[in-house]
Design an enzyme around this catalytic site. Structure first.
Site, PDB file in Angstrom:
ATOM      1  CG  ASP A   8     -22.140   5.263  33.079  1.00 14.40           C
ATOM      2  OD1 ASP A   8     -23.319   5.674  33.029  1.00 14.40           O
ATOM      3  OD2 ASP A   8     -21.194   5.956  33.507  1.00 14.40           O
ATOM      4  CB  CYS A  65     -21.785   8.152  30.784  1.00 12.48           C
ATOM      5  SG  CYS A  65     -20.852   9.539  30.127  1.00 12.48           S
ATOM      6  CB  THR A  67     -20.833  14.326  32.002  1.00 12.58           C
ATOM      7  OG1 THR A  67     -19.850  13.347  31.599  1.00 12.58           O
ATOM      8  CG2 THR A  67     -20.678  14.648  33.474  1.00 12.58           C
ATOM      9  CG  HIS A  98     -22.618  21.396   9.246  1.00 14.65           C
ATOM     10  ND1 HIS A  98     -22.286  22.688   9.573  1.00 14.65           N
ATOM     11  CD2 HIS A  98     -23.612  21.490   8.323  1.00 14.65           C
ATOM     12  CE1 HIS A  98     -23.045  23.540   8.879  1.00 14.65           C
ATOM     13  NE2 HIS A  98     -23.863  22.834   8.122  1.00 14.65           N
ATOM     14  CG  HIS A 133     -20.700  20.012   5.689  1.00 15.66           C
ATOM     15  ND1 HIS A 133     -20.155  20.963   6.516  1.00 15.66           N
ATOM     16  CD2 HIS A 133     -21.747  20.611   5.057  1.00 15.66           C
ATOM     17  CE1 HIS A 133     -20.846  22.081   6.420  1.00 15.66           C
ATOM     18  NE2 HIS A 133     -21.821  21.896   5.537  1.00 15.66           N
TER      19      HIS A 133
HETATM   20  C1  RB5 Z   1     -20.002   7.839  36.661  1.00 17.94           C
HETATM   21  O1  RB5 Z   1     -20.085   8.231  37.978  1.00 17.94           O
HETATM   22  C2  RB5 Z   1     -19.621   9.022  35.768  1.00 17.94           C
HETATM   23  O2  RB5 Z   1     -18.282   9.340  35.937  1.00 17.94           O
HETATM   24  C3  RB5 Z   1     -19.923   8.696  34.335  1.00 17.94           C
HETATM   25  O3  RB5 Z   1     -21.274   8.387  34.205  1.00 17.94           O
HETATM   26  C4  RB5 Z   1     -19.663   9.763  33.306  1.00 17.94           C
HETATM   27  O4  RB5 Z   1     -20.254  10.980  33.653  1.00 17.94           O
HETATM   28  C5  RB5 Z   1     -18.275   9.914  32.856  1.00 17.94           C
HETATM   29  O5  RB5 Z   1     -17.932  10.753  32.010  1.00 17.94           O
END
Ligand code: RB5
Length: 145
Positions: A8, A65, A67, A98, A133
């Site tokens: 993203d 993304c 996180t 695995h 596995h």
């Molecule tokens: C975007 O702000 C953020 O929510 C996205 O990049 C991600 O971390 C979602 O899980």
């Protein structure tokens, strides 16, 4: 082996760094976007990458993304996808050995780029162990029915 990569807006810069790394290893990369940092919705790019992984056994996916969590949740909704959010080189190794993860999910905002690149390298260079596995993976995919 080919890589389909997507992110993203939070992951665009890391995506470019990973593409440079993969090019240096002569690995073919398909970038599904986005190509700028205008806000987008990560499930749209999870779909584009997982479509490629599902279509071709020789294609692995990388999703980024902020996180890595949203991408991993979205990608794992798709039948046949084993997406792993990893935060250490050891996790990247184990998820290939695995779980035979066919999509690697990365956090652009919480993990240093050097660590992310090292995880990509390890995941690509590690082999699946098979055997017990594979039995466990078969049971995961039975849950999709
Ligand atoms: C975007 O702000 C953020 O929510 C996205 O990049 C991600 O971390 C979602 O899980």
């Amino acid at each position: 082996m080919n890589i389909a990569i997507g992110s993203d807006h939070a992951g665009v810069e890391l995506k470019e760094q990973i593409k440079t790394f993969l090019a240096s290893k002569s690995i073919e990369v398909l970038d599904v976007g986005p190509h700028d940092e205008i806000s987008v919705d990560y499930p749209d790019y999870a779909k584009l990458v997982t479509d490629h992984v599902c279509k071709d056994k020789n294609t692995l996916g990388i999703l980024i993304c902020g996180t890595g969590i949203g991408m991993s949740i979205a990608a794992n909704k798709v039948n046949g996808i084993r997406a792993a959010l990893v935060t250490s080189v050891e996790m990247a190794e184990m998820t290939k050995r695995h779980n035979n993860a066919n999509v690697l999910c990365l956090s652009a905002r919480m993990i240093d780029p050097e660590v992310n690149l090292a995880m990509v390298k390890t995941w690509l260079e590690t082999d699946f162990e098979g055997d017990r596995h594979q039995r466990r993976i078969d049971k995961i995919h039975a849950l999709e029915q």
